[in-house]
Design a protein around this motif. Structure first.
Motif, PDB file in Angstrom:
ATOM      1  N   ILE A  83       0.836  -1.203   0.000  1.00 21.81           N
ATOM      2  CA  ILE A  83       0.000   0.000   0.000  1.00 21.81           C
ATOM      3  C   ILE A  83       0.873   1.257   0.000  1.00 21.81           C
ATOM      4  N   ALA A  84       1.917   1.262   0.839  1.00 21.17           N
ATOM      5  CA  ALA A  84       2.787   2.440   0.938  1.00 21.17           C
ATOM      6  C   ALA A  84       3.531   2.694  -0.369  1.00 21.17           C
ATOM      7  N   TRP A  85       4.045   1.630  -0.966  1.00 15.82           N
ATOM      8  CA  TRP A  85       4.787   1.806  -2.224  1.00 15.82           C
ATOM      9  C   TRP A  85       3.855   2.277  -3.350  1.00 15.82           C
ATOM     10  N   ALA A  86       2.626   1.736  -3.374  1.00 13.61           N
ATOM     11  CA  ALA A  86       1.660   2.165  -4.387  1.00 13.61           C
ATOM     12  C   ALA A  86       1.280   3.634  -4.189  1.00 13.61           C
ATOM     13  N   ASN A  87       1.196   4.084  -2.928  1.00 14.95           N
ATOM     14  CA  ASN A  87       0.881   5.494  -2.666  1.00 14.95           C
ATOM     15  C   ASN A  87       1.970   6.419  -3.219  1.00 14.95           C
ATOM     16  N   LEU A  88       3.243   6.059  -3.017  1.00 14.63           N
ATOM     17  CA  LEU A  88       4.343   6.882  -3.518  1.00 14.63           C
ATOM     18  C   LEU A  88       4.351   6.915  -5.041  1.00 14.63           C
ATOM     19  N   LYS A  89       4.129   5.785  -5.673  1.00 18.36           N
ATOM     20  CA  LYS A  89       4.139   5.743  -7.135  1.00 18.36           C
ATOM     21  C   LYS A  89       2.993   6.551  -7.728  1.00 18.36           C
ATOM     22  N   SER A  90       1.814   6.483  -7.111  1.00 17.45           N
ATOM     23  CA  SER A  90       0.684   7.246  -7.640  1.00 17.45           C
ATOM     24  C   SER A  90       0.883   8.756  -7.448  1.00 17.45           C
ATOM     25  N   GLN A  91       1.646   9.110  -6.413  1.00 18.21           N
ATOM     26  CA  GLN A  91       1.855  10.532  -6.140  1.00 18.21           C
ATOM     27  C   GLN A  91       2.932  11.141  -7.042  1.00 18.21           C
ATOM     28  N   TYR A  92       4.036  10.415  -7.257  1.00 19.62           N
ATOM     29  CA  TYR A  92       5.198  11.001  -7.922  1.00 19.62           C
ATOM     30  C   TYR A  92       5.474  10.452  -9.316  1.00 19.62           C
ATOM     31  N   GLU A  93       4.716   9.457  -9.771  1.00 20.73           N
ATOM     32  CA  GLU A  93       4.888   8.954 -11.139  1.00 20.73           C
ATOM     33  C   GLU A  93       4.113   9.857 -12.098  1.00 20.73           C
ATOM     34  N   ASN A  94       4.577  11.088 -12.233  1.00 16.96           N
ATOM     35  CA  ASN A  94       3.916  12.081 -13.088  1.00 16.96           C
ATOM     36  C   ASN A  94       4.883  12.444 -14.209  1.00 16.96           C
ATOM     37  N   LYS A  95       4.743  11.788 -15.325  1.00 19.79           N
ATOM     38  CA  LYS A  95       5.666  11.974 -16.445  1.00 19.79           C
ATOM     39  C   LYS A  95       5.620  13.396 -16.981  1.00 19.79           C
ATOM     40  N   ARG A  96       4.462  14.013 -16.950  1.00 15.34           N
ATOM     41  CA  ARG A  96       4.333  15.369 -17.488  1.00 15.34           C
ATOM     42  C   ARG A  96       5.166  16.363 -16.681  1.00 15.34           C
ATOM     43  N   ILE A  97       5.092  16.255 -15.358  1.00 19.45           N
ATOM     44  CA  ILE A  97       5.855  17.180 -14.510  1.00 19.45           C
ATOM     45  C   ILE A  97       7.346  16.938 -14.658  1.00 19.45           C
ATOM     46  N   LEU A  98       7.745  15.659 -14.760  1.00 20.42           N
ATOM     47  CA  LEU A  98       9.169  15.352 -14.914  1.00 20.42           C
ATOM     48  C   LEU A  98       9.720  15.929 -16.209  1.00 20.42           C
ATOM     49  N   ILE A  99       8.947  15.852 -17.274  1.00 17.69           N
ATOM     50  CA  ILE A  99       9.400  16.404 -18.555  1.00 17.69           C
ATOM     51  C   ILE A  99       9.407  17.928 -18.514  1.00 17.69           C
ATOM     52  N   ASN A 100       8.377  18.510 -17.875  1.00 13.87           N
ATOM     53  CA  ASN A 100       8.340  19.972 -17.756  1.00 13.87           C
ATOM     54  C   ASN A 100       9.533  20.516 -16.990  1.00 13.87           C
ATOM     55  N   ASN A 101       9.990  19.787 -15.986  1.00 18.03           N
ATOM     56  CA  ASN A 101      11.170  20.221 -15.234  1.00 18.03           C
ATOM     57  C   ASN A 101      12.400  20.285 -16.130  1.00 18.03           C
ATOM     58  N   GLN A 102      12.549  19.316 -16.998  1.00 16.87           N
ATOM     59  CA  GLN A 102      13.692  19.322 -17.905  1.00 16.87           C
ATOM     60  C   GLN A 102      13.582  20.451 -18.932  1.00 16.87           C
ATOM     61  N   LEU A 103      12.379  20.694 -19.423  1.00 19.36           N
ATOM     62  CA  LEU A 103      12.202  21.797 -20.369  1.00 19.36           C
ATOM     63  C   LEU A 103      12.448  23.148 -19.694  1.00 19.36           C
ATOM     64  N   ARG A 104      12.071  23.244 -18.432  1.00 20.58           N
ATOM     65  CA  ARG A 104      12.319  24.492 -17.701  1.00 20.58           C
ATOM     66  C   ARG A 104      13.817  24.743 -17.554  1.00 20.58           C
ATOM     67  N   ILE A 105      14.564  23.694 -17.290  1.00 24.80           N
ATOM     68  CA  ILE A 105      16.019  23.834 -17.207  1.00 24.80           C
ATOM     69  C   ILE A 105      16.586  24.247 -18.556  1.00 24.80           C
ATOM     70  N   LEU A 106      16.072  23.657 -19.627  1.00 25.05           N
ATOM     71  CA  LEU A 106      16.589  23.926 -20.968  1.00 25.05           C
ATOM     72  C   LEU A 106      16.333  25.369 -21.391  1.00 25.05           C
ATOM     73  N   PHE A 107      15.153  25.903 -21.072  1.00 22.60           N
ATOM     74  CA  PHE A 107      14.800  27.238 -21.533  1.00 22.60           C
ATOM     75  C   PHE A 107      15.152  28.344 -20.544  1.00 22.60           C
ATOM     76  N   ASN A 108      15.817  27.999 -19.452  1.00 26.54           N
ATOM     77  CA  ASN A 108      16.275  28.999 -18.479  1.00 26.54           C
ATOM     78  C   ASN A 108      17.757  28.808 -18.173  1.00 26.54           C
ATOM     79  N   LEU A 109      18.522  28.493 -19.199  1.00 30.09           N
ATOM     80  CA  LEU A 109      19.958  28.307 -19.011  1.00 30.09           C
ATOM     81  C   LEU A 109      20.629  29.633 -18.674  1.00 30.09           C
ATOM     82  N   PRO A 110      21.591  29.640 -17.767  1.00 34.14           N
ATOM     83  CA  PRO A 110      22.287  30.896 -17.433  1.00 34.14           C
ATOM     84  C   PRO A 110      23.217  31.322 -18.563  1.00 34.14           C
ATOM     85  N   HIS A 111      23.418  32.621 -18.667  1.00 33.17           N
ATOM     86  CA  HIS A 111      24.293  33.171 -19.702  1.00 33.17           C
ATOM     87  C   HIS A 111      25.746  33.068 -19.266  1.00 33.17           C
TER      88      HIS A 111
END
Length: 619
Positions: free
Chosen positions: A72-100
């Motif tokens: 039950i505990a492991w399933a709760n963590l996976k349902s909470q944090y297995e969000n592919k959209r947010i994980l990809i958005n984080n990478q795109l945010r890093i890509l489009f906010n690179l320091p000069h």
């Protein structure tokens, strides 16, 4: 056969509940604990509790430590944090906010290269097809490169009209930072480190600014951005009124500046009429009064001429005069541009000054847009190397063109309180849009005075210039085509301004007033007198102050004899007793407060701050 080499145990970091570190935690925990057949489910749940904290622990805080609870505990963590959209958005945010990259250094280029390659790797890990993303990667990386590296990259591109591949830019960056590392190694680590240290933001940076019309002084009369001796309201006053205004505002009667008196003024100027040590505007002539309206209003004055205004003598005779000269006014290049941050844009008026070493932005705009800053120690100097100001921070943002939206560039600018005064210094009423050529001006009303919040210096000037130039606008102006539109500069025909050159000194002719002032300055302060109570307190302090054995000082409190408890009549004792009994009754209704009160009293007794009286004293 099993290996005889002892491998150290492998552990996982504690997972605090964020989407970025979840994939690493998930795979490590699965490999070490879940796939370990020697561990029972309850042991796996115990390790899961030990390896989670914060939000991740709160999710499973009510799950019991049982064999059934792990799934039950492991399933709760996976349902909470297995969000592919947010994980990809984080990478795109890093890509489009690179320091000069602000320096031509191997470490800076390495970090830029590493950030982009890591984003590409993670996107591929999440099954994102990045095969056609080469233009995006190349553009994002190119806009963050320092100037020299960007120039070398553009030179290395063989097909100038084709879109380069990310693979080519990746190879170029690798060769570039390898080259910089080799150069720094051959130059010697000590010499290279010293040069790099001088280039960091922690050291003092010097910038030269040749547009030096910043005026932070405020007139005490009209509250405008000019000094008192330049105030039109002050100029229209009589000498007596000027003296009163200067004295009221605590201005120096010698130079009309604030912060010191005439006796401490270091100005070497003298009155142009009598040669005395006073300001010319405060001088009253002994000659019969003449009409001075023409001088005060700046009329009927030609170049090289001066006029003297006189007024009838008074009891305290001062001397007053004007010296008026004529000078041309010059049109400076201004433009309206966008200052951008986090996708938001703000329209500001900028002064384009190629003689400035760096770019400057006003503190007002930095705070308004909450632009990110970094500490810096920069000294700003003007013409002749004269020190003007010191800057303590530098802001990072982007600017874009209003007329060419495709143009934008990331810049850094020193933050100053005021960039400059109004530009131009006065409006040119003889100019109208109908008289000007039909051009797309960067500042449609460049001929009207107004505030400036951004100064674009010589470091950005080459980036904004275009080829077209138009000469002879209104006879003497020049228009230069830029990415912001057409900017206009040059001297203005017939725009003569009467600039009042004033000398600031004043003296009093009256000997009586000077002697009175002299004695007031040199007069010795009166002797301080003490009251009876002050003398009594002083006597108590002298008689009772002692130093105890533990190094502390003890002194009696200065009570008046008639107010000492029990020292006069029994009335005082009864008053104090009444207050005591009233306090006891109040505490009896609040047991908790009475307990605390008793603790304080017992503490005073134990420390010797008070003592118990066995029998009442009736003295």
């Amino acid at each position: 056969m099993s290996s005889s080499i002892s491998v150290p145990p492998c552990g996982t970091e504690v997972f605090h509940g964020d989407y970025v570190t979840w994939p690493s935690f998930r795979d490590l925990f699965t490999a070490i604990y879940i796939n370990n057949k020697k561990l029972s489910p309850v042991e796996k749940l115990y390790h899961l509790f030990q390896k989670t904290s914060g939000e991740a622990r709160e999710i499973n805080k009510n799950i019991p430590l049982t064999a059934e609870g792990f799934e039950i505990a492991w399933a709760n963590l996976k349902s909470q944090y297995e969000n592919k959209r947010i994980l990809i958005n984080n990478q795109l945010r890093i890509l489009f906010n690179l320091p000069h990259c602000t320096q031509e250094s191997a470490s800076c280029l390495k970090k830029l290269h590493r950030d982009i390659t890591n984003c590409i790797s993670v996107l591929r890990l999440y099954k994102i097809d990045v095969g056609s993303w080469d233009p995006i990667f190349v553009f994002q990386c190119s806009t963050k490169l320092p100037k020299l590296t960007l120039s070398l990259w553009e030179q290395s591109v063989e097909e100038k009209t084709e879109l380069p591949k990310w693979e080519d830019l990746c190879k170029f960056l690798t060769e570039r930072f390898h080259t910089l590392e080799s150069v720094s190694d051959m130059m010697g680590s000590q010499d290279f480190a010293s040069r790099q240290k001088r280039n960091t933001n922690d050291s003092t940076r010097q910038f030269k600014v040749h547009h030096t019309t910043v005026n932070k002084q405020r007139c005490t009369l009209c509250k405008e951005s000019h000094v008192l001796k330049s105030c039109p309201k002050f100029m229209n006053m009589s000498p007596k009124q000027r003296i009163s205004a200067a004295s009221r505002d605590k201005s120096c009667l010698n130079c009309l500046a604030q912060g010191h008196t005439a006796s401490k003024c270091f100005s070497k100027g003298v009155c142009v009429n009598c040669g005395a040590k006073h300001h010319t505007l405060l001088h009253i002539s002994k000659e019969p009064p003449q009409n001075h309206a023409g001088v005060a209003n700046g009329s009927n004055v030609t170049q090289g001429q001066s006029k003297q205004s006189t007024e009838a003598p008074s009891t305290s005779q001062d001397v007053r005069a004007y010296h008026t000269s004529v000078s041309n006014r010059t049109m400076l290049a201004t433009a309206w541009i966008y200052v951008m941050k986090d996708g938001l844009s703000y329209k500001v008026r900028a002064l384009i000054d190629p003689c400035s070493d760096d770019t400057f932005i006003s503190n007002k705009i930095q705070k308004l847009l909450n632009l990110p800053t970094k500490s810096v120690s920069a000294e700003i100097s003007g013409l002749g190397g004269e020190y003007l100001a010191k800057c303590s921070k530098i802001a990072y943002f982007s600017i874009a063109s209003i007329v060419k939206p495709a143009f934008s560039v990331d810049i850094d600018a020193l933050v100053v309180q005021d960039v400059t005064g109004n530009v131009p210094t006065h409006s040119f009423g003889n100019m109208t849009p109908g008289q000007l050529p039909n051009l797309e001006y960067a500042d449609p009303h460049f001929y009207q005075t107004g505030p400036v919040d951004l100064l674009i210096g010589g470091n950005l000037y080459p980036l904004i210039l275009l080829e077209e130039v138009k000469l002879g606008i209104l006879g003497s102006l020049v228009a230069q085509h830029t990415v912001f539109g057409w900017i206009v500069t040059g001297p203005t025909n017939g725009a003569k301004s009467r600039r009042l050159v004033r000398f600031s000194h004043c003296t009093r002719v009256s000997i009586d007033e000077q002697l009175t002032r002299f004695w007031e300055i040199e007069e010795v302060a009166k002797k301080t007198t003490y009251s009876v109570d002050d003398l009594a307190c002083e006597e108590i302090y002298k008689k009772s102050t002692i130093r105890t054995a533990n190094g502390r000082y003890r002194v009696d409190l200065p009570f008046r004899p008639e107010n000492l408890l029990g020292s006069s009549t029994t009335t005082n004792r009864y008053v104090a007793l009444y207050q005591f009994l009233r306090n006891e009754r109040s505490l009896a209704r609040k047991p908790e407060l009475k307990s605390m009160y008793d603790e304080v009293i017992n503490e005073y007794l134990s420390l010797g701050h008070m003592e118990k009286v066995d029998s009442p004293r009736n003295n």
